[in-house]
Motif scaffolding. Sequence first.
Motif, short mmCIF file in Angstrom:
data_model
loop_
_atom_site.label_atom_id
_atom_site.label_comp_id
_atom_site.label_asym_id
_atom_site.label_seq_id
_atom_site.Cartn_x
_atom_site.Cartn_y
_atom_site.Cartn_z
N THR A 52 -5.17 -1.86 0.77
CA THR A 52 -4.15 -2.29 -0.19
C THR A 52 -4.61 -2.02 -1.62
O THR A 52 -3.84 -1.53 -2.44
N CYS A 53 -5.87 -2.34 -1.90
CA CYS A 53 -6.41 -2.11 -3.25
C CYS A 53 -6.38 -0.64 -3.62
O CYS A 53 -6.09 -0.28 -4.76
N LYS A 54 -6.68 0.21 -2.64
CA LYS A 54 -6.69 1.65 -2.94
C LYS A 54 -5.29 2.12 -3.27
O LYS A 54 -5.11 2.96 -4.15
N SER A 55 -4.27 1.56 -2.59
CA SER A 55 -2.91 1.98 -2.94
C SER A 55 -2.48 1.35 -4.27
O SER A 55 -1.78 1.98 -5.06
N LEU A 56 -2.94 0.12 -4.55
CA LEU A 56 -2.64 -0.50 -5.85
C LEU A 56 -3.34 0.26 -6.98
O LEU A 56 -2.82 0.35 -8.08
N GLN A 57 -4.51 0.81 -6.64
CA GLN A 57 -5.28 1.56 -7.65
C GLN A 57 -4.52 2.84 -8.05
O GLN A 57 -4.48 3.19 -9.22
#
Length: 191
Positions: free
Chosen positions: A46-51
């Motif tokens: 999720t963080c990688k897509s938010l990034q």
Amino acid sequence: SGKEPNMSDVEAAILSALSGGADATIPDSYAFAATSNLDHNSIVGTCKSLQTDYYVVLAERSTQFYVLSKEAESIVENGSQEIRVLNALIAAGEEGLGMPELQSAVGKDVCKIGMGNCLKNKWAKKDKASGRLIAVVTDGSVKDEVKEILTTLKGAPEEENTKVLDDKAATALKRRKLISLVTRKSYTISR
């Protein structure tokens, strides 16, 4: 574990944790996953897509800690092999024990490792004539240092546990395959 949490739950948890102000951060994604009862891989994904959408900034971190082997867990529970062998020999008295008796008293594996360490530490000696093992130290003065170190290690917080051991102790425990050093990758997440 059960079903994958849907991404919006994970996303909501992350964004909510970061909503406390411009400098709000999640210091360690792994600890955050554990306390939020979420899967670490889901959080990282999720963080990688938010990034990519520029919502969060990720900084990789790496945590090293020791993990106890099954054998080490057994030592914490029952004492080290050498202490178990020594106790069996003390209980046997001046006659000592022959190998078959010692093996049946403590088990084959414990006997093999424990006997070597007892002889090396000069806690026991082998009677040349009979081949029996006899306790030299019989006053209970021997401390189970291996058990003490492993118990302390087990009780220490994971990210602190490498500080519990000095290099000599760590090397000795690694040589006995009682502990291994693990590196875990996680992230610091900020807005």
